[in-house]
Design a protein around this motif. Structure first.
Motif, PDB file in Angstrom:
ATOM      1  N   LYS A  24       0.853  -1.303  -0.057  1.00 47.87           N
ATOM      2  CA  LYS A  24       0.203   0.171   0.110  1.00 47.87           C
ATOM      3  C   LYS A  24       0.873   1.264  -0.288  1.00 47.87           C
ATOM      4  CE  LYS A  24      -4.045  -2.274   1.984  1.00 47.87           C
ATOM      5  NZ  LYS A  24      -4.686  -2.338   3.143  1.00 47.87           N
ATOM      6  N   ASN A  72      -5.566  15.399  -2.817  1.00 55.96           N
ATOM      7  CA  ASN A  72      -6.221  14.852  -4.264  1.00 55.96           C
ATOM      8  C   ASN A  72      -5.865  15.381  -5.334  1.00 55.96           C
ATOM      9  OD1 ASN A  72      -7.680  17.163  -4.434  1.00 55.96           O
ATOM     10  ND2 ASN A  72      -9.516  16.406  -2.986  1.00 55.96           N
ATOM     11  N   ASP A 123      -4.304  12.421  -6.840  1.00 53.12           N
ATOM     12  CA  ASP A 123      -4.714  11.164  -7.203  1.00 53.12           C
ATOM     13  C   ASP A 123      -4.304  10.391  -8.341  1.00 53.12           C
ATOM     14  OD1 ASP A 123      -6.290  11.285  -4.866  1.00 53.12           O
ATOM     15  OD2 ASP A 123      -8.001  12.152  -5.802  1.00 53.12           O
ATOM     16  N   SER A 124      -4.225  11.456  -9.694  1.00 49.46           N
ATOM     17  CA  SER A 124      -4.016  10.610 -10.741  1.00 49.46           C
ATOM     18  C   SER A 124      -2.335  10.213 -10.853  1.00 49.46           C
ATOM     19  CB  SER A 124      -4.461  11.809 -11.776  1.00 49.46           C
ATOM     20  OG  SER A 124      -3.696  13.005 -11.558  1.00 49.46           O
ATOM     21  N   THR A 125      -1.602  11.096 -10.063  1.00 51.21           N
ATOM     22  CA  THR A 125      -0.125  10.728 -10.158  1.00 51.21           C
ATOM     23  C   THR A 125      -0.014   9.195  -9.858  1.00 51.21           C
ATOM     24  OG1 THR A 125       0.326  13.097  -9.928  1.00 51.21           O
ATOM     25  CG2 THR A 125       1.923  11.401  -9.667  1.00 51.21           C
ATOM     26  N   TYR A 126      -0.598   9.056  -8.454  1.00 48.75           N
ATOM     27  CA  TYR A 126      -0.278   7.826  -7.821  1.00 48.75           C
ATOM     28  C   TYR A 126      -1.054   6.588  -8.454  1.00 48.75           C
ATOM     29  CZ  TYR A 126       1.983  10.777  -4.708  1.00 48.75           C
ATOM     30  OH  TYR A 126       3.126  11.725  -4.383  1.00 48.75           O
ATOM     31  N   GLN A 127      -2.136   7.208  -9.237  1.00 46.12           N
ATOM     32  CA  GLN A 127      -3.138   6.021  -9.719  1.00 46.12           C
ATOM     33  C   GLN A 127      -2.154   5.529 -11.035  1.00 46.12           C
ATOM     34  OE1 GLN A 127      -6.743   8.024 -10.058  1.00 46.12           O
ATOM     35  NE2 GLN A 127      -7.483   7.163  -8.232  1.00 46.12           N
ATOM     36  N   LYS A 128      -1.724   6.519 -11.714  1.00 47.46           N
ATOM     37  CA  LYS A 128      -0.697   6.455 -12.954  1.00 47.46           C
ATOM     38  C   LYS A 128       0.572   5.402 -12.344  1.00 47.46           C
ATOM     39  CE  LYS A 128       0.502   6.593 -17.119  1.00 47.46           C
ATOM     40  NZ  LYS A 128      -0.782   5.924 -18.149  1.00 47.46           N
ATOM     41  N   GLU A 175       0.360   1.864 -11.770  1.00 45.00           N
ATOM     42  CA  GLU A 175      -0.205   1.063 -13.073  1.00 45.00           C
ATOM     43  C   GLU A 175       1.020  -0.022 -13.533  1.00 45.00           C
ATOM     44  OE1 GLU A 175      -1.322   3.035 -16.584  1.00 45.00           O
ATOM     45  OE2 GLU A 175      -3.215   3.783 -15.537  1.00 45.00           O
ATOM     46  N   GLU A 216      -2.234  -0.797  -3.678  1.00 43.78           N
ATOM     47  CA  GLU A 216      -3.358  -0.335  -3.305  1.00 43.78           C
ATOM     48  C   GLU A 216      -2.891   1.180  -2.654  1.00 43.78           C
ATOM     49  OE1 GLU A 216      -5.748  -2.324  -0.571  1.00 43.78           O
ATOM     50  OE2 GLU A 216      -6.086  -3.958  -2.027  1.00 43.78           O
ATOM     51  N   LEU A 217      -3.737   1.988  -2.888  1.00 40.57           N
ATOM     52  CA  LEU A 217      -3.702   3.431  -2.571  1.00 40.57           C
ATOM     53  C   LEU A 217      -4.412   3.765  -1.269  1.00 40.57           C
ATOM     54  CD1 LEU A 217      -3.946   5.557  -5.741  1.00 40.57           C
ATOM     55  CD2 LEU A 217      -1.614   4.846  -4.507  1.00 40.57           C
TER      56      LEU A 217
END
Lengths: 420, 301, 272
Positions: free
Chosen positions: A56, A62, A65-70, A73, A85-86
């Motif tokens: 994790k 937020n 968000d997109s940075t860590y989602q990327k 991957e 997981e975040l």
């Protein structure tokens, strides 16, 4: 009646047995938890059987968000057997105040995204594990940014961003006051502030926060040296410069106008100049879309100075396997993730190549590029919180007390006394 | 005769058992979720203790207590807290009582008025402090008005003398709604007959309040004062909200309170042992004050 | 005489309204700011600049619906527990004779004197050991009772005339039945105040939910709404829209339950 009593006694007895058992069970559980090998619930054990372990990553804000989602991957391919997981913390305050409790309880994530402003307490208490440099490839990253995450020769985080500090000027006010050339030294700043100050609008915003005080300390050739060099004439001169500005009525703090931080003061047109960073671009675009402003390196005091502010992925003490976690951290800061951070959060990347393109493609911040060459770590003492608290307390006394005679030299002397 | 004594004894015992049963669920919860963590915290107050660096924890006896009691910052926090408590508790109790009396009258839009008077207690501390910060900022209309009364036209919450009164005002303003509710529901327990018979005797509203309402409300008044004091001595939220991103108690400890001082040690400096010792001292201070108050108010039954 | 009465009535309304305006200031500020685009925050602007975008953003970009639900469940369970358990305990302390009554009462008082921040970390460690973090159980079970409402109900039950219970005993009701069948039904005002106050504090609770829950979908409203501010970015307009959204349900609840603050309930009891 007697029956009634018996039942009650039985009930109470049963309850205490239950509580004791409960306590007993949890007792054994802690041990496994704190050793960091076995991790709670059955579902996770099952996952381990199929050789897929969940790691994790904790973070806040937020914007990212997109940075860590990327970033997470494709982790299964890069580090086989790992899923990610975040874990999102609501605010920075919750992050810094709760993470220690979560680490103590064994519920903290394995990795965390952190800035190099508040990491010293974590390092000195062993909450962040050093990363074995032989396991990770750092060649693509700005060496200065990597240095910002080193302490006593060990690497404690893999930087995602490398942020130079900036000096921001409201050009509308500047021109209106009849000023032309941008300031080159802090003396110029003082002179300009005298012209720019008009009633409630002050020349300079001094956010009485350690981040901003440190910029000036570095610009006078000082710095905190991890607590070794607090009481130096350079630091004293830097603080004295700010105190003089304030006492002369040329400066304002965010708090005294009821605002949270310098960016708001600047956006509301209550000051003409301030210290800050590239995050101002997004702030001003939304808060003061019509303002003309310029971002330049902080003018010279005795020398040029700036901190290197950096977000990095660190390996927490709770990591299931620190070696694997280090590899994950290295993967998470790859260029793809940096690109998203750059686009969505306006964060300057730590990769050399990406950094070049960031400064080239963003004309507002392009003057800041050279700052990265002399930017330094914050170098707060090991007990970082205690230091910042003491520093700000002393500084507040100097500026907010009526007719205070407290000097910059007094401040650094008093603070140093706590870190002998 | 013997039979009656037996029945009496039996009913006494059944009363006792019912009492324990009534208290059982709360006791269970209290034992697990209050006593265990509290005992644990008291235990670590004798240690140099940090949750995060467990290997360095060690027994230090009463050192943490001595350290707290010899720390000037502790006494500053104590002084601030006592000031706040002794201003806030009488103020909030009195204002809430008067307003509750008014809201208990048969007036038009009573529901609406009651709801409005409860709003300050509901609206989040962020909104409240934000507005109060605008009201008490240098050059605000309110400040200009106050300067006519001899106050300095300065930003209250960055002024060393006025920051604490500022917090006190915010605190009282937020708490009033809580006590209005308690008084309002307390007022319902005063039997109408008492008022009616006093009207026959020709008592005016003021006399009715003093001679009927106040004595009848004694248990409620005791609670409002006791809880008010217990709560005020632990003030923290407003201090944290006013500090914003600055260290708690800013400027320079002018608004530091007992609990904020303890919070800094435990959660900012990660000295849980020291923090726990401070918390135990806070507990003792509040306990002594409450017991004195209980004595002063006499038995309320 | 009549004229003087009317004058004093008018005066009463004037004073009550003035105080109302004062008390509503922060809420008005929140309401006003919640309709502004960020660039106009803290400025007086005309109505045509108003926008409902902040609310739209909260409901689309943030998980506000979900957070409302979580908060509602948490509050419902907690308040239900408090109303039942606290009044029972308070009644026992007020009306029953048993050994240890005074000690227990002092323990109730003493439990309010321990700063909550002291026990939250050990509490969290316990919660984590039994895997209750990120669950509704962790947020509610430890808070099903609270000393203040035990204290409060005790103080109220003391004022209930003894005659009522004596009448019940003569009718052959047990002590427990007396409480549930006779006392509770006439204690609307106490129960209403417990519901109102406990609902407010639980609904607005921040410290516990932000420590015990790290799963974004399980946030409660107050915690979730704090996330509208970014690392370097304050959004007062969104924050204030959040404040409005948080406040309104509590006010509606208050409006409903304050109806129980009507004179004469205890008196009817007395006439039985």
């Amino acid at each position: 009646m007697k029956n009634y009593l018996k039942k009650l006694c039985l009930f109470v007895a049963a309850f205490f047995v239950f509580v004791t058992l409960f306590a007993g069970c949890s007792g054994t559980k802690t041990q496994t938890d704190s050793s960091g090998e076995v991790k709670k619930s059955d579902t996770q054990e099952q996952k381990e059987q199929v050789k897929e372990v969940v790691y994790k990553l904790g973070y806040f804000s937020n914007q990212y968000d997109s940075t860590y989602q990327k970033a997470i991957e494709g982790i299964e391919k890069a580090v086989p057997g790992v899923k990610m997981e975040l874990v999102f913390y609501p605010t920075d305050k919750d992050y810094w105040d709760n993470l220690p409790a979560h680490i103590a309880a064994g519920t903290a994530p394995d990795l965390a995204a952190m800035t190099n402003e508040k990491h010293m307490d974590f390092i000195s208490n062993g909450l962040i594990l050093p990363i074995d440099e032989s396991l990770v490839d750092l060649s693509a990253l700005y060496p200065k940014a990597v240095d910002a995450w080193k302490y006593e020769g060990k690497l404690y985080g893999i930087p995602l961003t490398a942020q130079p500090e900036a000096f921001i000027i409201n050009m509308d006010m500047w021109k209106e006051a009849g000023l032309t050339d941008l300031p080159e030294t802090l003396e110029d700043v003082r002179e300009a502030a005298r012209v720019l100050t008009k009633g409630d609008v002050k020349g300079l915003c001094i956010n009485n926060h350690e981040f901003h005080l440190t910029q000036y300390a570095l610009a006078f050739g000082g710095g905190w040296g991890y607590g070794e060099t607090i009481d130096t004439p350079e630091n004293a001169r830097a603080l004295q410069f700010l105190i003089d500005m304030y006492r002369e009525g040329l400066a304002v703090t965010p708090k005294e106008v009821g605002l949270g931080w310098d960016g708001e003061v600047f956006a509301k047109g209550l000051c003409a100049m301030t210290t800050g960073g590239t995050w101002y671009v997004a702030t001003l675009a939304e808060m003061a879309p019509d303002m003309n402003y310029k971002m330049i390196p902080l003018p010279k005091g005795d020398t040029y100075g700036s901190t290197l502010h950096s977000i990095a992925i660190v390996v927490l003490k709770t990591a299931k396997d620190p070696e694997i976690a280090s590899k994950i951290a290295a993967y998470l800061v790859r260029d793809e993730a940096q690109e998203v951070a750059m686009k969505d959060a306006g964060a300057p990347p730590s990769s050399v190549v990406m950094s070049e393109s960031y400064f080239e493609n963003n004309p507002t911040v392009k003057d800041l590029k050279p700052v990265l060459d002399y930017a330094q770590p914050f170098a707060y003492p090991k007990e970082g919180q205690k230091f910042t608290e003491a520093l700000i307390k002393e500084f507040d006394e100097a500026i907010y007390t009526k007719d205070s005679t407290k000097s910059g030299a007094d401040i650094v002397k008093n603070v140093q006394a706590l870190f002998k | 005769m013997g039979q009656t004594v037996k029945t009496l004894a039996r009913s006494r015992r059944s009363e006792e058992i019912t009492a324990y049963l009534f208290l059982l669920p709360v006791t269970v919860l209290w034992f697990v979720w209050f006593l265990i963590p509290t005992a644990y915290s008291m235990f670590i107050s004798l240690y140099k203790y940090s949750f995060v660096a467990v290997s360095q924890n060690h027994f230090v006896g009463l050192d943490n207590y001595i350290r707290a009691l010899t720390d000037p910052a502790f006494y500053k926090a104590l002084r601030n807290t006592l000031f706040l408590t002794f201003v806030a508790v009488p103020a909030q109790s009195l204002i809430a009582f008067v307003l509750a009396m008014a809201l208990n009258l048969k007036i038009k839009f009573r529901d609406i008025f009651r709801t409005i008077y409860y709003v300050p207690y509901v609206v989040s501390t962020i909104a409240v402090t934000t507005v109060f910060m605008y009201l008490f900022v240098k050059g605000s209309p309110l400040n200009k008005f106050l300067s006519l009364l001899g106050f300095d036209n300065v930003t209250w919450y960055v002024d060393f003398k006025l920051a604490l009164p500022f917090i006190t005002i915010v605190y009282v303003w937020q708490q009033i709604g809580f006590y209005i509710v308690i008084f309002l529901s307390g007022l319902q327990t005063v039997p109408n007959e008492l008022y009616e018979s006093s009207e026959v005797d020709g008592a005016n509203p003021f006399q009715k309040t003093i001679y009927i309402t106040v004595p009848m409300l004694k248990p409620v008044i005791f609670m409002v004062l006791a809880y008010g004091m217990i709560h005020a001595l632990q003030i923290f939220d407003q201090v944290a909200a006013v500090a914003q991103n600055q260290p708690l108690g800013s400027p320079a400890g002018a608004t530091s309170t007992l609990v904020s001082f303890f919070y800094v040690q435990s959660f900012k400096n990660w000295e849980m042992g020291y923090g726990s010792a401070i918390a135990v001292i806070i507990f003792l201070i509040i306990f002594i004050f409450t017991m004195i108050q209980k004595k002063l108010m006499g038995s309320e039954e | 005489m009549k004229k003087r009465l009317r004058v004093s009535r008018v005066l009463l309304y004037v004073v009550l309204t003035a105080i109302s305006i004062m008390f509503l200031l922060p809420f008005f500020y929140a309401l006003y700011t919640s309709f502004l685009p960020l660039q106009y925050v803290d400025r007086i602007v005309s109505f045509d600049k108003f926008t409902i975008n902040n609310y739209i953003t909260l409901f689309t970009k943030f998980n506000v619906g979900r957070w409302y639900w979580n908060t509602f469940i948490m509050t419902l369970i907690t308040v239900a527990g408090n109303v039942i358990l606290d009044t029972m305990a308070g009644y026992a302390l007020a009306k029953f004779r048993f050994r240890g009554r005074n000690i227990i009462f002092i323990i109730v008082l003493a439990s309010m004197m321990v700063p909550f921040q002291l026990i939250i970390t050990p509490m969290y460690i316990m919660i984590a050991k039994i895997n209750w973090h990120n669950t509704i159980a962790g947020l509610t079970i430890p808070f099903l009772y609270s000393p203040i409402y035990i204290f409060m109900s005790r103080q109220f039950f003391i004022t209930i005339p003894r005659e009522i219970e004596e009448a019940a005993t003569i009718d052959g009701l047990s002590k427990a039945k007396t409480f549930f069948k006779i006392i509770l039904p006439i204690s609307g005002s106490v129960i209403a105040s417990i519901i109102i106050l406990n609902f407010t504090t639980t609904w607005n609770a921040y410290l516990v939910p932000s420590t015990f829950v790290t799963d974004r979908d399980k946030f409660v409203l107050v915690v979730g709404l704090r996330t509208v501010n970014d690392m370097h970015f304050a959004r007062p307009n969104l924050v204030m829209a959040g404040v409005v959204l948080t406040t309104l349900p509590v006010l509606l609840l208050f409006l409903r339950f304050q109806k129980h603050f009507v004179q004469g309930i205890a008196t009817t009891g007395l006439k039985v």
